[in-house]
Design a protein around this motif. Structure first.
Motif, PDB file in Angstrom:
ATOM      1  N   ALA A  76      91.318  60.608  58.250  1.00 20.31           N
ATOM      2  CA  ALA A  76      91.094  61.230  59.415  1.00 20.31           C
ATOM      3  C   ALA A  76      92.337  62.239  59.940  1.00 20.31           C
ATOM      4  N   ILE A  77      93.544  61.396  59.932  1.00 17.06           N
ATOM      5  CA  ILE A  77      94.639  61.893  60.501  1.00 17.06           C
ATOM      6  C   ILE A  77      95.252  63.003  59.511  1.00 17.06           C
ATOM      7  N   THR A  78      95.000  63.034  58.293  1.00 15.11           N
ATOM      8  CA  THR A  78      95.553  64.330  57.176  1.00 15.11           C
ATOM      9  C   THR A  78      94.556  65.431  57.731  1.00 15.11           C
ATOM     10  N   THR A  79      93.111  65.038  58.005  1.00 22.49           N
ATOM     11  CA  THR A  79      92.251  66.108  58.095  1.00 22.49           C
ATOM     12  C   THR A  79      92.650  66.746  59.557  1.00 22.49           C
ATOM     13  N   GLY A  80      92.934  65.839  60.431  1.00 19.41           N
ATOM     14  CA  GLY A  80      93.349  66.564  61.865  1.00 19.41           C
ATOM     15  C   GLY A  80      94.458  67.298  61.756  1.00 19.41           C
ATOM     16  N   ARG A  81      95.508  66.916  60.905  1.00 21.88           N
ATOM     17  CA  ARG A  81      96.653  67.681  60.788  1.00 21.88           C
ATOM     18  C   ARG A  81      96.515  69.234  60.138  1.00 21.88           C
ATOM     19  N   PHE A  82      95.677  68.920  58.995  1.00 22.28           N
ATOM     20  CA  PHE A  82      95.236  70.272  58.761  1.00 22.28           C
ATOM     21  C   PHE A  82      94.489  71.252  59.801  1.00 22.28           C
ATOM     22  N   ILE A  83      93.623  70.765  60.450  1.00 17.92           N
ATOM     23  CA  ILE A  83      92.975  71.686  61.564  1.00 17.92           C
ATOM     24  C   ILE A  83      93.988  72.141  62.734  1.00 17.92           C
ATOM     25  N   CYS A  84      94.715  71.165  63.294  1.00 16.73           N
ATOM     26  CA  CYS A  84      95.639  71.423  64.292  1.00 16.73           C
ATOM     27  C   CYS A  84      96.782  72.666  63.574  1.00 16.73           C
ATOM     28  N   SER A  85      97.172  72.329  62.321  1.00 22.48           N
ATOM     29  CA  SER A  85      98.062  73.183  61.980  1.00 22.48           C
ATOM     30  C   SER A  85      97.492  74.637  61.836  1.00 22.48           C
ATOM     31  N   ILE A  86      96.110  74.851  61.410  1.00 24.22           N
ATOM     32  CA  ILE A  86      95.652  76.036  61.570  1.00 24.22           C
ATOM     33  C   ILE A  86      95.609  76.627  63.017  1.00 24.22           C
ATOM     34  N   ASP A  87      95.270  75.826  63.832  1.00 24.13           N
ATOM     35  CA  ASP A  87      94.811  75.993  65.498  1.00 24.13           C
ATOM     36  C   ASP A  87      96.301  76.706  66.107  1.00 24.13           C
ATOM     37  N   ASP A  88      97.310  76.083  65.434  1.00 25.03           N
ATOM     38  CA  ASP A  88      98.801  76.349  66.135  1.00 25.03           C
ATOM     39  C   ASP A  88      99.359  77.783  65.632  1.00 25.03           C
ATOM     40  N   GLY A  89      98.808  77.930  63.941  1.00 29.81           N
ATOM     41  CA  GLY A  89      99.403  79.381  63.690  1.00 29.81           C
ATOM     42  C   GLY A  89     100.916  79.428  63.208  1.00 29.81           C
ATOM     43  N   VAL A  90     101.452  78.264  63.207  1.00 29.56           N
ATOM     44  CA  VAL A  90     102.998  78.379  62.914  1.00 29.56           C
ATOM     45  C   VAL A  90     103.017  78.555  61.467  1.00 29.56           C
ATOM     46  N   PHE A  91     102.544  77.915  60.609  1.00 32.62           N
ATOM     47  CA  PHE A  91     102.548  77.833  59.325  1.00 32.62           C
ATOM     48  C   PHE A  91     101.890  78.983  58.522  1.00 32.62           C
ATOM     49  N   ASP A  92     102.329  79.713  57.224  1.00 35.22           N
ATOM     50  CA  ASP A  92     101.958  80.648  56.823  1.00 35.22           C
ATOM     51  C   ASP A  92     101.133  80.181  55.424  1.00 35.22           C
ATOM     52  N   GLY A  93     101.193  78.650  55.131  1.00 33.39           N
ATOM     53  CA  GLY A  93     100.561  78.150  54.216  1.00 33.39           C
ATOM     54  C   GLY A  93     100.689  76.469  54.394  1.00 33.39           C
ATOM     55  N   LEU A  94      99.671  75.802  53.951  1.00 35.25           N
ATOM     56  CA  LEU A  94      99.533  74.525  54.062  1.00 35.25           C
ATOM     57  C   LEU A  94      99.170  73.855  52.489  1.00 35.25           C
ATOM     58  N   ILE A  95      99.921  72.839  52.218  1.00 34.48           N
ATOM     59  CA  ILE A  95     100.080  72.162  50.705  1.00 34.48           C
ATOM     60  C   ILE A  95      99.621  70.831  50.979  1.00 34.48           C
ATOM     61  N   ASN A  96      98.626  70.176  50.787  1.00 30.37           N
ATOM     62  CA  ASN A  96      98.173  68.827  50.965  1.00 30.37           C
ATOM     63  C   ASN A  96      98.636  67.993  49.540  1.00 30.37           C
ATOM     64  N   VAL A  97      99.615  67.322  50.166  1.00 31.18           N
ATOM     65  CA  VAL A  97     100.588  66.625  48.827  1.00 31.18           C
ATOM     66  C   VAL A  97     100.029  65.113  48.652  1.00 31.18           C
ATOM     67  N   ASP A  98      99.483  64.672  47.524  1.00 31.61           N
ATOM     68  CA  ASP A  98      98.897  63.346  47.424  1.00 31.61           C
ATOM     69  C   ASP A  98      99.544  62.576  46.379  1.00 31.61           C
ATOM     70  N   SER A  99      99.602  61.209  46.517  1.00 26.64           N
ATOM     71  CA  SER A  99      99.752  60.314  45.451  1.00 26.64           C
ATOM     72  C   SER A  99      98.457  60.113  44.827  1.00 26.64           C
ATOM     73  N   PHE A 100      98.614  60.473  43.394  1.00 23.84           N
ATOM     74  CA  PHE A 100      97.240  60.362  42.822  1.00 23.84           C
ATOM     75  C   PHE A 100      96.355  59.255  42.767  1.00 23.84           C
ATOM     76  N   ASN A 101      96.923  57.930  43.232  1.00 24.64           N
ATOM     77  CA  ASN A 101      96.122  56.735  43.186  1.00 24.64           C
ATOM     78  C   ASN A 101      95.960  56.240  44.449  1.00 24.64           C
ATOM     79  N   CYS A 102      96.072  57.004  45.414  1.00 22.66           N
ATOM     80  CA  CYS A 102      96.037  56.796  46.801  1.00 22.66           C
ATOM     81  C   CYS A 102      94.522  57.223  47.332  1.00 22.66           C
ATOM     82  N   GLN A 103      93.620  56.121  47.492  1.00 24.22           N
ATOM     83  CA  GLN A 103      92.251  56.563  47.957  1.00 24.22           C
ATOM     84  C   GLN A 103      92.026  57.405  49.186  1.00 24.22           C
ATOM     85  N   PRO A 104      92.500  56.733  50.149  1.00 24.94           N
ATOM     86  CA  PRO A 104      92.717  57.750  51.428  1.00 24.94           C
ATOM     87  C   PRO A 104      92.981  59.159  51.165  1.00 24.94           C
TER      88      PRO A 104
END
Length: 294
Positions: free
Chosen positions: A212-240
């Motif tokens: 939920a927090i990762t999802t919230g970060r994505f949404i809030c980052s788009i709303d703020d407009g600070v960044f020109d791109g977003l990369i969701n970086v994950d550890s391949f064995n992390c289920q959340p």
């Protein structure tokens, strides 16, 4: 003290990427940056009180660094995805910085906030509350703590945790105002509670994981407009993290921003991932170029 250490570390990390990307004499600038950073760290050995003075001195020295371009006109990208990012981001960060893109790794305090919030969410759910707005309502927590029918130990943990979250917000705003004068910062502070509220609209915070927090970060980052791109970086064995990817893909398809999800087995990336990131780098620069025309 934990909150202050986390906050100051995040601010210094944010400034460091700017120096690496934009300093005219990178080696000399980084040498100065690390020397002044050590002075800030050293000041914390004597408690929080000397920190303000140390940060002001840091700002003064950083203002002397000559930049090739302004922070505002330089493309910026955010690497986000939970606490695992801190262990696996280096090759991705270096990849973008080599291409002149300021790269921010999601704040460590965001992970600290998630850990701190555990007692609040679990206690709120125990009381029959379902949403972050209800969980984090400080008046409700305080009145619940005063109610003799409640298990006071758990109620106390919940109330203390809520006050600690407030401390993160207070110190981030306080010290960001100071370091902002260096001209090296660019991000805006988003409270953990706002992240939880935004993410909860798509995946429940009551499961108590980072999705939920990762999802919230994505949404809030788009709303703020600070960044020109977003990369969701994950550890391949992390289920959340995998769950967050599934949640983010339809949202990213609707969003007008370069986005990619990268699964890493460790601090390295494959040839295929480099090709994907190269595409994102081109898109990010194009987006920033269009924004600079406005």
């Amino acid at each position: 003290e934990m909150a202050v250490a986390g906050v100051v570390g995040d601010l210094l990390d944010e400034a460091e990427s700017t120096v690496r990307c934009l300093a005219q004499d990178r080696d000399k600038a980084m040498e100065l940056f690390h020397a002044e950073t050590q002075k800030v760290i050293k000041s914390l050995e004597h408690g929080v009180k000397p920190l303000g003075k140390a940060l002001k001195q840091f700002v003064k020295k950083m203002s002397e660094i000559k930049l090739k371009a302004t922070v505002a006109e330089t493309p910026k990208i955010l690497l986000f995805g939970g606490l695992n990012v801190m262990f696996i981001h280096p090759p991705i960060t270096e990849f973008f910085e080599e291409r002149g893109i300021i790269t921010k790794v999601v704040d460590f305090c965001e992970g600290l906030g998630w850990i701190t919030a555990e007692y609040i969410i679990r206690y709120g759910f125990q009381r029959g509350l379902m949403t972050p707005e209800e969980h984090f309502n400080i008046s409700s927590l305080f009145l619940s703590f005063l109610n003799p029918k409640n298990y006071n130990k758990i109620a106390l943990y919940g109330l203390k945790s809520r006050l600690q979250l407030a401390g993160f917000d207070f110190f981030m705003k306080k010290y960001r105002r100071i370091v902002q004068k260096s001209g090296l910062l660019y991000d805006t502070h988003v409270s953990f509670i706002k992240l939880a509220e935004a993410g909860h609209k798509y995946v429940s915070t009551n499961g108590f994981n980072e999705t939920a927090i990762t999802t919230g970060r994505f949404i809030c980052s788009i709303d703020d407009g600070v960044f020109d791109g977003l990369i969701n970086v994950d550890s391949f064995n992390c289920q959340p993290a995998m769950n967050a990817q599934a949640t983010l893909r339809p949202l990213a398809n609707k969003a007008d921003i370069p986005f990619a999800a990268v699964d890493c087995e460790g601090p390295w990336i494959s040839a295929n991932q480099k090709r994907l990131l190269d595409t994102i780098a081109v898109q990010v620069k194009r987006v920033r170029k269009e924004k600079n025309k406005m």
